[in-house]
Design an enzyme around this catalytic site. Structure first.
Site, mmCIF file in Angstrom:
data_model
loop_
_atom_site.group_PDB
_atom_site.id
_atom_site.type_symbol
_atom_site.label_atom_id
_atom_site.label_comp_id
_atom_site.label_asym_id
_atom_site.label_seq_id
_atom_site.Cartn_x
_atom_site.Cartn_y
_atom_site.Cartn_z
ATOM 1 N N GLY A 221 0.791 -1.060 0.042
ATOM 2 C CA GLY A 221 -0.122 -0.139 0.146
ATOM 3 C C GLY A 221 0.958 1.247 0.063
ATOM 4 N N THR A 223 3.093 4.790 1.131
ATOM 5 C CA THR A 223 4.160 4.783 2.013
ATOM 6 C C THR A 223 3.817 5.316 3.675
ATOM 7 O OG1 THR A 223 5.779 5.282 0.525
ATOM 8 C CG2 THR A 223 6.364 5.946 2.517
ATOM 9 N N THR A 225 1.176 4.539 5.015
ATOM 10 C CA THR A 225 0.317 3.721 5.790
ATOM 11 C C THR A 225 1.265 2.621 6.166
ATOM 12 O OG1 THR A 225 -1.709 3.924 4.471
ATOM 13 C CG2 THR A 225 -1.701 1.881 5.931
ATOM 14 N N GLU A 243 5.687 -3.284 0.749
ATOM 15 C CA GLU A 243 5.832 -3.098 -0.451
ATOM 16 C C GLU A 243 4.813 -1.467 -0.535
ATOM 17 O OE1 GLU A 243 7.637 -4.162 -2.484
ATOM 18 O OE2 GLU A 243 8.140 -6.297 -1.781
ATOM 19 N N CYS A 277 2.160 0.083 -8.566
ATOM 20 C CA CYS A 277 3.186 0.855 -7.711
ATOM 21 C C CYS A 277 4.361 1.045 -8.599
ATOM 22 C CB CYS A 277 3.678 -0.073 -6.511
ATOM 23 S SG CYS A 277 3.812 -1.871 -7.191
HETATM 24 P P1 NAD Z 1 -3.323 2.168 1.403
HETATM 25 O O1 NAD Z 1 -2.147 2.381 2.121
HETATM 26 O O2 NAD Z 1 -4.287 3.734 1.398
HETATM 27 O O3 NAD Z 1 -4.123 1.325 1.878
HETATM 28 C C1 NAD Z 1 -3.845 -0.153 1.653
HETATM 29 C C2 NAD Z 1 -4.356 -1.166 2.794
HETATM 30 O O4 NAD Z 1 -3.756 -0.661 4.058
HETATM 31 C C3 NAD Z 1 -5.792 -1.033 2.646
HETATM 32 O O5 NAD Z 1 -6.120 -2.337 2.785
HETATM 33 C C4 NAD Z 1 -6.202 -0.210 3.904
HETATM 34 O O6 NAD Z 1 -7.544 -0.391 4.372
HETATM 35 C C5 NAD Z 1 -5.272 -0.570 4.956
HETATM 36 N N1 NAD Z 1 -4.863 0.631 5.991
HETATM 37 C C6 NAD Z 1 -5.220 1.853 5.765
HETATM 38 N N2 NAD Z 1 -4.633 2.486 7.034
HETATM 39 C C7 NAD Z 1 -4.177 1.555 7.769
HETATM 40 C C8 NAD Z 1 -3.319 1.558 9.073
HETATM 41 N N3 NAD Z 1 -3.057 2.683 9.692
HETATM 42 N N4 NAD Z 1 -2.930 0.435 9.455
HETATM 43 C C9 NAD Z 1 -2.920 -0.675 8.799
HETATM 44 N N5 NAD Z 1 -3.649 -0.493 7.512
HETATM 45 C C10 NAD Z 1 -4.223 0.318 6.947
HETATM 46 O O7 NAD Z 1 -2.911 2.086 -0.009
HETATM 47 P P2 NAD Z 1 -4.011 1.937 -1.382
HETATM 48 O O8 NAD Z 1 -4.302 3.246 -1.536
HETATM 49 O O9 NAD Z 1 -4.884 1.012 -1.238
HETATM 50 O O10 NAD Z 1 -2.801 1.540 -2.543
HETATM 51 C C11 NAD Z 1 -2.225 2.695 -3.271
HETATM 52 C C12 NAD Z 1 -0.462 2.703 -2.853
HETATM 53 O O11 NAD Z 1 0.017 1.341 -2.658
HETATM 54 C C13 NAD Z 1 0.310 3.348 -3.811
HETATM 55 O O12 NAD Z 1 0.958 4.203 -3.014
HETATM 56 C C14 NAD Z 1 1.202 2.286 -4.506
HETATM 57 O O13 NAD Z 1 2.511 2.758 -4.858
HETATM 58 C C15 NAD Z 1 1.248 1.286 -3.408
HETATM 59 N N6 NAD Z 1 1.517 -0.029 -3.749
HETATM 60 C C16 NAD Z 1 2.576 -0.675 -3.772
HETATM 61 C C17 NAD Z 1 3.075 -1.685 -4.137
HETATM 62 C C18 NAD Z 1 4.385 -2.423 -4.127
HETATM 63 O O14 NAD Z 1 4.406 -3.399 -4.429
HETATM 64 N N7 NAD Z 1 5.326 -1.774 -3.803
HETATM 65 C C19 NAD Z 1 1.997 -2.479 -4.754
HETATM 66 C C20 NAD Z 1 0.658 -1.906 -5.178
HETATM 67 C C21 NAD Z 1 0.626 -0.811 -4.404
#
Ligand code: NAD
Length: 468
Positions: A221, A223, A225, A243, A277
């Site tokens: 997700g 950075t 978070t 990641e 990502c």
């Molecule tokens: P996000 O961080 O908003 O959410 C990801 C997950 O985390 C969701 O399930 C969400 O409910 C959960 N979450 C939210 N707050 C939390 C907390 N305080 N503690 C624990 N979990 C929590 O990300 P997103 O908008 O769903 O995804 C997009 C981001 O993910 C982009 O920045 C993208 O670059 C990154 N991403 C990275 C990779 C990689 O492999 N590096 C792959 C896919 C996406």
């Protein structure tokens, strides 16, 4: 309309409340998902912990067989899962959309199923024998995003269970339905409690990352978070694989043929509508071919159709949610206000849909917010350069370090420049290609640890050394 339950301990878990999941193409209700509570989380973790002794006690061959049976299940339900995914995520069924994503999930499951877990002999002589074994950690908490929800859940779940852990997965509240169905299917072949699902809001993820009975969090997700998870995992010293976000630079050198590279550059940036990502998010092009590259990209982009994922003619779908749409719209607007030039697309006034036009922007300002920040959407800044040292410095001048690419026919120059890039993967004449047998991860604020390959598999284990 889809409606699925959470699976805990091999059974459906009844829920007092649910939340709506919206189809981003039509704004219709795609389905409803259960809103789990912190008591449900305790129950899911307890079920995973109860399943752990028997599951970790199986032989490697038995767990390999189970993982292959999971892959078979996903294969049998390939199109069904893809349809659920398109209805909640928006991506097209065809092309590099939902059928492709489920296909990737199956391929990753099969690859990890077949991997061997080594016992390494570190010493075997008159002074004794020393063996290094790999032991599962226990309960792994998996927290997944909305861009590639099924494939990323498989990236988390299969290596974890293959190595003997049990799992509690929490999908993004934007796209929980395909994961709920997938975990239901997994439970048709796995012993009860090995893989559990829990849908709910972000607070559930926060509760997982501080839960005393979870031994590792694997998170994909953003950075910010990831940083919160790292902080809240500190008290229990959880193992972490993070990641996180990327702001990948692509560098086009003067020997390139603009027409020949345009399709590869375009798809490197716009795969999944830029909601990837490791998509190409900043394109640096040498002065001498800058105008031709811009022209070729515009011409290629004009051939791409944005529309409903269930329309066979759509190459790209909508942006998945309003928050992300507004972020992309804002960054494009800010970039233009700073004097960049719009080549194609552009900001949307009073949007009543989530379809965003493919946007290409010519900019030469290092302080352009579209260059500095991860847009995670269909808008690409194209920046001219003349000096190679300056462009490497610009590419590295970012908190993220996920991937990068260099476009040139000169293999040796590729190697030299790649070694100077601060990122986990560097691609030559392509961008964003990943495969199950090659470790993938970010440096700097793009993450901690890697997934895929043997290294990714073993990240789900602790080392135990036997002195014989
Ligand atoms: P996000 O961080 O908003 O959410 C990801 C997950 O985390 C969701 O399930 C969400 O409910 C959960 N979450 C939210 N707050 C939390 C907390 N305080 N503690 C624990 N979990 C929590 O990300 P997103 O908008 O769903 O995804 C997009 C981001 O993910 C982009 O920045 C993208 O670059 C990154 N991403 C990275 C990779 C990689 O492999 N590096 C792959 C896919 C996406």
């Amino acid at each position: 309309m889809y409606s699925f339950n959470n699976m805990v301990g091999g059974k459906t878990l009844s829920a007092n409340a649910s939340f709506d999941v919206i189809n981003p193409s039509t704004h219709d209700l795609a389905g409803k998902a259960p809103l789990a509570t912190s008591a449900d989380l305790d129950q899911a973790v307890a079920a995973a912990a109860a399943a752990f002794p028997a599951w970790s006690g199986l032989s490697d061959a038995e767990r390999q067989d189970y993982c292959h049976r999971v892959a078979d299940k996903l294969e049998q339900h390939h199109e069904e899962l893809a349809r659920i995914l398109t209805s909640e995520q928006g991506k097209p069924m065809a092309g590099m959309g939902s059928m492709f994503e489920i296909g990737g999930a199956i391929a990753w499951a099969r690859y990890n199923a077949a991997l061997e877990i080594p016992v390494e002999v570190l010493q075997d002589n008159d002074n004794g024998r020393v063996e290094m074994h790999r032991k599962p950690i226990g309960v792994v908490g998996s927290i997944t995003p909305w861009n590639w929800p099924v494939m990323i859940a498989v990236w988390h779940i299969i290596p974890a269970i293959r190595t003997g852990n049990t799992v509690v997965n929490k999908p993004s509240p934007f796209t929980p339905l395909s994961t709920l169905r997938m975990i239901e299917l997994m439970n048709e072949v796995l012993p009860a409690g090995v893989v559990n699902s829990l849908t709910g809001d972000d607070s559930l993820g926060a509760a997982m990352s501080s839960h005393a009975k979870i031994g590792k969090i694997v998170f994909t997700g953003s950075t910010p978070t990831g940083q919160k998870i790292m902080a809240s995992a500190a008290d229990t010293l959880k193992r972490l694989t993070l990641e996180l976000g990327g702001n990948d630079a692509g560098i086009v050198l003067p020997d390139c043929d603009p027409a020949a590279i345009a399709p590869g550059v375009f798809w490197g940036a716009f795969i999944n509508n830029g909601q990837t990502c490791a998509a190409l998010k900043r394109l640096y092009v040498h002065d001498s071919i800058y105008q031709q590259v811009c022209d070729e990209l515009v011409a290629f982009a004009r051939t791409i159709k944005v529309g409903d994922g269930f329309d066979d003619n759509s190459d790209l779908g909508p942006i998945q949610n309003r928050m992300q749409f507004d972020k992309v719209n804002r960054l494009v607007r800010q970039s233009l206000e700073l004097g960049s030039q719009l080549l194609l697309g552009g900001p949307v006034d009073d949007p009543d849909t989530l379809f965003f036009p493919i946007t290409l922007i010519a900019t030469d300002s290092a302080s352009d917010p579209l260059v500095q920040h991860e847009q995670f959407g269909p808008a690409l800044p194209i920046i001219p350069f003349s000096d190679i040292d300056a462009v490497i410095a610009a590419a590295n001048d970012n908190q993220n370090g996920l991937g990068g690419s260099i476009w040139t026919d000169d293999q040796q120059q590729f190697r030299q420049l790649a070694s100077r890039m601060e990122c986990g993967s560097v691609w030559h004449n392509k961008h964003g290609a990943i495969q199950p047998d090659v470790p993938f991860g970010g440096v700097k604020c793009s993450g901690v640890g890697v997934e895929f390959g043997k290294e990714g598999l073993l990240a789900n284990t602790n080392i135990q050394v036997l002195f014989l």
